[in-house]
Design a protein around this motif. Structure first.
Motif, PDB file in Angstrom:
ATOM      1  N   ALA A 152       0.953  -1.179   0.070  1.00 59.33           N
ATOM      2  CA  ALA A 152       0.005  -0.189  -0.025  1.00 59.33           C
ATOM      3  C   ALA A 152       0.924   1.245  -0.108  1.00 59.33           C
ATOM      4  O   ALA A 152       0.718   2.159  -0.697  1.00 59.33           O
ATOM      5  CB  ALA A 152      -1.041  -0.026   1.215  1.00 59.33           C
ATOM      6  N   GLU A 153       2.044   1.118   0.807  1.00 59.41           N
ATOM      7  CA  GLU A 153       2.826   2.480   0.888  1.00 59.41           C
ATOM      8  C   GLU A 153       3.589   2.608  -0.585  1.00 59.41           C
ATOM      9  O   GLU A 153       3.606   3.674  -0.938  1.00 59.41           O
ATOM     10  CB  GLU A 153       3.750   2.360   2.011  1.00 59.41           C
ATOM     11  N   ILE A 154       3.761   1.429  -1.239  1.00 60.11           N
ATOM     12  CA  ILE A 154       4.553   1.652  -2.412  1.00 60.11           C
ATOM     13  C   ILE A 154       3.425   2.176  -3.615  1.00 60.11           C
ATOM     14  O   ILE A 154       3.972   3.024  -4.187  1.00 60.11           O
ATOM     15  CB  ILE A 154       4.954   0.334  -2.875  1.00 60.11           C
ATOM     16  N   ALA A 155       2.222   1.859  -3.543  1.00 56.89           N
ATOM     17  CA  ALA A 155       1.221   2.271  -4.335  1.00 56.89           C
ATOM     18  C   ALA A 155       1.027   3.670  -4.139  1.00 56.89           C
ATOM     19  O   ALA A 155       1.052   4.640  -4.944  1.00 56.89           O
ATOM     20  CB  ALA A 155      -0.152   1.467  -4.198  1.00 56.89           C
ATOM     21  N   ALA A 156       1.063   4.236  -2.789  1.00 53.66           N
ATOM     22  CA  ALA A 156       0.747   5.525  -2.648  1.00 53.66           C
ATOM     23  C   ALA A 156       2.121   6.438  -2.856  1.00 53.66           C
ATOM     24  O   ALA A 156       1.875   7.560  -3.614  1.00 53.66           O
ATOM     25  CB  ALA A 156       0.671   6.007  -1.067  1.00 53.66           C
ATOM     26  N   THR A 157       3.067   6.097  -2.830  1.00 59.17           N
ATOM     27  CA  THR A 157       4.427   6.810  -3.211  1.00 59.17           C
ATOM     28  C   THR A 157       4.393   6.917  -4.661  1.00 59.17           C
ATOM     29  O   THR A 157       4.579   7.985  -5.224  1.00 59.17           O
ATOM     30  CB  THR A 157       5.595   5.979  -2.756  1.00 59.17           C
ATOM     31  N   LYS A 158       3.949   5.768  -5.496  1.00 63.67           N
ATOM     32  CA  LYS A 158       3.988   5.976  -6.912  1.00 63.67           C
ATOM     33  C   LYS A 158       2.845   6.829  -7.247  1.00 63.67           C
ATOM     34  O   LYS A 158       2.980   7.617  -8.239  1.00 63.67           O
ATOM     35  CB  LYS A 158       3.776   4.718  -7.492  1.00 63.67           C
ATOM     36  N   TYR A 159       1.790   6.770  -6.606  1.00 60.03           N
ATOM     37  CA  TYR A 159       0.682   7.734  -7.069  1.00 60.03           C
ATOM     38  C   TYR A 159       0.963   9.002  -6.883  1.00 60.03           C
ATOM     39  O   TYR A 159       0.658  10.011  -7.891  1.00 60.03           O
ATOM     40  CB  TYR A 159      -0.896   7.286  -6.111  1.00 60.03           C
TER      41      TYR A 159
END
Length: 166
Positions: free
Chosen positions: A104-111
């Motif tokens: 989830a944190e990877i997805a948020a960072t990328k977003y």
């Protein structure tokens, strides 16, 4: 490419929902954590996600509308599905739960990195850069916790008794 207020609104609402989902996930874990250190880390993550949500709502009000309205069912990661199912924390799945949080944190960072140019405004870009950096910090923190839980204490150096000792 110039985005419409509607497009900007959709992107910001998806980010707001993602922050809500991560908050709810970390709250679920914090409420069930027995370990004092884990509880402290999860509380910090809850506070950060709340602050991020407030920042995004301010951006929405500034660039889209004073009225936020309904958020989408799905945020920027898969945590909403876990939360909807009401999963209880099983002590045997701590690593799995940390892995979900890391994803989830990877997805948020990328977003945030991908959407930083949504509005042609340096202040907006700076805010999204800061959000991306903070989500990346969460990723780093969770990765360190996963390593500690799994007993990987010597990840700096495999040949010595202490990290970075020569």
């Amino acid at each position: 490419m110039e985005h419409t207020k509607e497009e900007i609104g959709v992107i910001l609402k998806k980010a707001i929902k993602g922050e809500e989902d991560r908050y709810a996930f970390y709250r679920l874990l914090a409420d069930q954590a027995d370990d004092t250190n884990a509880k402290k880390i999860l509380e910090k993550l809850c506070n950060d996600e709340t602050r991020h949500k407030e920042t995004l709502i301010e951006l929405y009000k500034k660039y889209v509308s004073e009225e936020l309205g309904a958020l989408p069912d799905k945020g920027i990661d898969s945590l909403s599905e876990v939360i909807k199912k009401g999963h209880e924390v099983n002590k045997n799945t701590e690593i799995d739960l940390i892995n979900l949080a890391i994803e989830a944190e990877i997805a948020a960072t990328k977003y945030y990195q991908d959407q930083r140019n949504l509005i042609d405004n340096p202040v907006f870009r700076e805010i999204f850069d800061k959000l991306a950096a903070e989500e990346h910090d969460h990723y780093e923190m969770l990765t360190a916790e996963r390593n500690a839980i799994s007993g990987n204490h010597h990840w700096f150096s495999y040949d010595h008794n202490s990290p970075m000792e020569h």
